[in-house]
Design an enzyme around this catalytic site. Structure first.
Site, PDB file in Angstrom:
ATOM      1  N   ARG A 176      32.015  26.760  47.607  1.00 25.47           N
ATOM      2  CA  ARG A 176      32.912  27.859  47.203  1.00 25.47           C
ATOM      3  C   ARG A 176      34.047  27.876  48.207  1.00 25.47           C
ATOM      4  NH1 ARG A 176      31.529  33.991  45.540  1.00 25.47           N
ATOM      5  NH2 ARG A 176      31.275  32.831  43.606  1.00 25.47           N
ATOM      6  N   HIS A 207      36.108  28.822  38.080  1.00 23.85           N
ATOM      7  CA  HIS A 207      34.711  29.169  38.387  1.00 23.85           C
ATOM      8  C   HIS A 207      33.824  28.624  37.267  1.00 23.85           C
ATOM      9  CE1 HIS A 207      31.409  31.073  40.227  1.00 23.85           C
ATOM     10  NE2 HIS A 207      31.680  32.348  40.031  1.00 23.85           N
ATOM     11  N   GLN A 235      30.105  29.858  36.449  1.00 25.87           N
ATOM     12  CA  GLN A 235      30.055  31.189  35.845  1.00 25.87           C
ATOM     13  C   GLN A 235      30.205  31.088  34.329  1.00 25.87           C
ATOM     14  OE1 GLN A 235      29.780  34.416  37.442  1.00 25.87           O
ATOM     15  NE2 GLN A 235      29.342  34.891  35.309  1.00 25.87           N
ATOM     16  N   CYS A 257      31.656  39.044  35.199  1.00 27.26           N
ATOM     17  CA  CYS A 257      31.015  38.043  36.072  1.00 27.26           C
ATOM     18  C   CYS A 257      30.347  38.705  37.275  1.00 27.26           C
ATOM     19  CB  CYS A 257      32.042  37.021  36.534  1.00 27.26           C
ATOM     20  SG  CYS A 257      33.489  37.760  37.311  1.00 27.26           S
ATOM     21  N   ARG A 287      23.077  32.561  35.530  1.00 29.78           N
ATOM     22  CA  ARG A 287      23.736  31.693  36.513  1.00 29.78           C
ATOM     23  C   ARG A 287      22.742  30.655  37.028  1.00 29.78           C
ATOM     24  NH1 ARG A 287      28.117  33.124  39.578  1.00 29.78           N
ATOM     25  NH2 ARG A 287      27.831  31.015  40.401  1.00 29.78           N
ATOM     26  N   ASP A 315      36.992  41.315  34.755  1.00 27.16           N
ATOM     27  CA  ASP A 315      36.714  40.902  36.141  1.00 27.16           C
ATOM     28  C   ASP A 315      37.550  41.825  37.031  1.00 27.16           C
ATOM     29  OD1 ASP A 315      36.035  39.476  38.454  1.00 27.16           O
ATOM     30  OD2 ASP A 315      37.390  37.792  38.041  1.00 27.16           O
TER      31      ASP A 315
HETATM   32  N1  NVA Z   1      37.883  36.576  40.272  1.00 23.46           N
HETATM   33  C1  NVA Z   1      36.831  36.922  41.191  1.00 23.46           C
HETATM   34  C2  NVA Z   1      35.536  36.342  40.720  1.00 23.46           C
HETATM   35  C3  NVA Z   1      34.346  36.656  41.598  1.00 23.46           C
HETATM   36  C4  NVA Z   1      33.087  36.040  41.099  1.00 23.46           C
HETATM   37  C5  NVA Z   1      37.183  36.411  42.574  1.00 23.46           C
HETATM   38  O1  NVA Z   1      37.659  35.268  42.678  1.00 23.46           O
HETATM   39  O2  NVA Z   1      37.011  37.160  43.544  1.00 23.46           O
HETATM   40  N1   CP Z   2      29.895  36.045  39.866  1.00 24.97           N
HETATM   41  C1   CP Z   2      29.844  35.545  41.117  1.00 24.97           C
HETATM   42  O1   CP Z   2      30.201  34.398  41.383  1.00 24.97           O
HETATM   43  O2   CP Z   2      29.330  36.408  42.037  1.00 24.97           O
HETATM   44  P1   CP Z   2      29.330  36.189  43.622  1.00 24.97           P
HETATM   45  O3   CP Z   2      30.783  36.224  44.068  1.00 24.97           O
HETATM   46  O4   CP Z   2      28.548  37.332  44.168  1.00 24.97           O
HETATM   47  O5   CP Z   2      28.721  34.870  43.923  1.00 24.97           O
END
Ligand code: NVA
Ligand code: CP
Length: 306
Positions: free
Chosen positions: A103, A130, A133, A262, A290, A222
């Site tokens: 990540r 992502h 997801q 998500c 997931r 989101d």
């Molecule tokens: N759009 C959000 C998704 C988190 C799972 C982020 O990037 O923070």
């Molecule tokens: N949806 C998701 O990726 O959650 P986290 O940011 O908690 O991993």
């Protein structure tokens, strides 16, 4: 030869369907028969440059339940791209491990990581997309609706990484996908054009959430400010105020519609508690899936990499 999963569209349409079937199979296997260990004696390095609840826990528990061991490398551990180059990290981790999940902030970094690693790399979110997801999400929709024919998914909010992975999916699986966002917060133009030109999907970018949700099977949202954008929170709350998913917007679909997010959710901001906790909300099914979807992706990558 090794395979990575950096974008949903890295898989062909057939492979996505095959992965959904494998998700269903491995989910059932984990629930009913705990004797399937495809990752026995294997290790996965998990690099996290950003925070996480679901991604960390679902990858770590999923890999463990299938016989392997996962290592958590947090923001203060390896300093990817800062303490050490992305390519050097890729080379070093490839010498110890069987798979890498990362990540990261920059999408270019996940591409560079995959290019330099000799083992499969899975994208656990970048600023751009992502994919894990959305594999979990489409599996959840398949479980709920029993089919993916003629689905309409309306995403309300920021044209962000989640939207980009929905678009990557729409490139491979025909659907009606609408992104309703404020002006100036639209998804990547090139990706939108690519999906419109090269798929059977109907793609719309709208600035009118009430019109966008009409006839939708799914309303998805989101956070308005993603990780890395939290200093824009106040400004975004003003610009996105008409894009909250609440009872009025859900009823505007005019049909039976599931609510998806998500997570993490900022309850009371982009979505009300009432909707998160309603009988149409499938947010925790998504979260559970997931793990199952990622297990299937990892099994497939390992199989294809042999
Ligand atoms: N759009 C959000 C998704 C988190 C799972 C982020 O990037 O923070
Ligand atoms: N949806 C998701 O990726 O959650 P986290 O940011 O908690 O991993």
């Amino acid at each position: 030869m090794k395979r990575d999963f950096l974008h949903v569209s890295d898989f062909s349409s057939e492979e996505i369907v095959e992965t959904l079937e494998l998700t269903s199979w491995v989910k059932n296997k984990l629930k009913n028969d705990r004797s399937y260990f495809p990752f026995k004696y294997q290790t996965m390095a998990m690099i996290f440059a950003k925070p996480s609840a679901r991604t960390r826990v679902s990858f770590e528990t999923g890999f463990f339940k299938l016989g392997g061991h996962a290592l958590y490398l947090g923001p203060n551990d390896i300093g990817i791209g800062k303490r050490e180059s992305v390519a050097d990290i890729a080379n070093v981790l490839s010498r110890y491990n069987d798979i890498i999940m990362a990540r990261l902030f920059k999408h270019d970094h996940i591409l560079e990581l995959a290019e330099n690693a000799s083992i499969p790399v899975v994208n656990g979110l970048t600023d751009y997309n992502h994919p894990c997801q959305i594999m979990a999400d489409i599996f959840t929709i398949y479980e709920k609706l029993g089919s993916l024919d003629n689905i309409k998914v309306t995403y309300i909010g920021d044209g962000n990484n989640i939207v980009h992975s929905w678009l990557e999916l729409a490139l491979r699986i025909p659907m009606h996908f609408v992104c309703a966002c404020p002006e100036g917060y639209t998804p990547d133009k090139h990706l939108v054009e690519n999906v419109k030109a090269n798929s059977k999907s109907i793609i719309e970018i709208s600035h009118d959430p009430y019109d966008a949700v009409k006839g939708s099977n799914i309303i998805y949202t989101d956070v308005w400010a993603s990780m890395g954008q939290k200093e824009e929170t106040q400004e975004r709350q003003k610009k996105f105020k008409d894009f909250q998913v609440n009872k009025k917007l859900m009823s505007a679909s005019g049909t039976e519609t599931y609510f998806m997010h998500c997570l993490p959710a900022e309850r009371g901001i982009e979505v009300t508690d009432e909707i998160c906790d309603s009988k149409y909300s499938i947010i925790f099914d998504q979260a559970e899936n997931r793990m199952h979807a990622q297990n299937a992706v990892m099994i497939k990558l390992q199989k294809d990499s042999k």
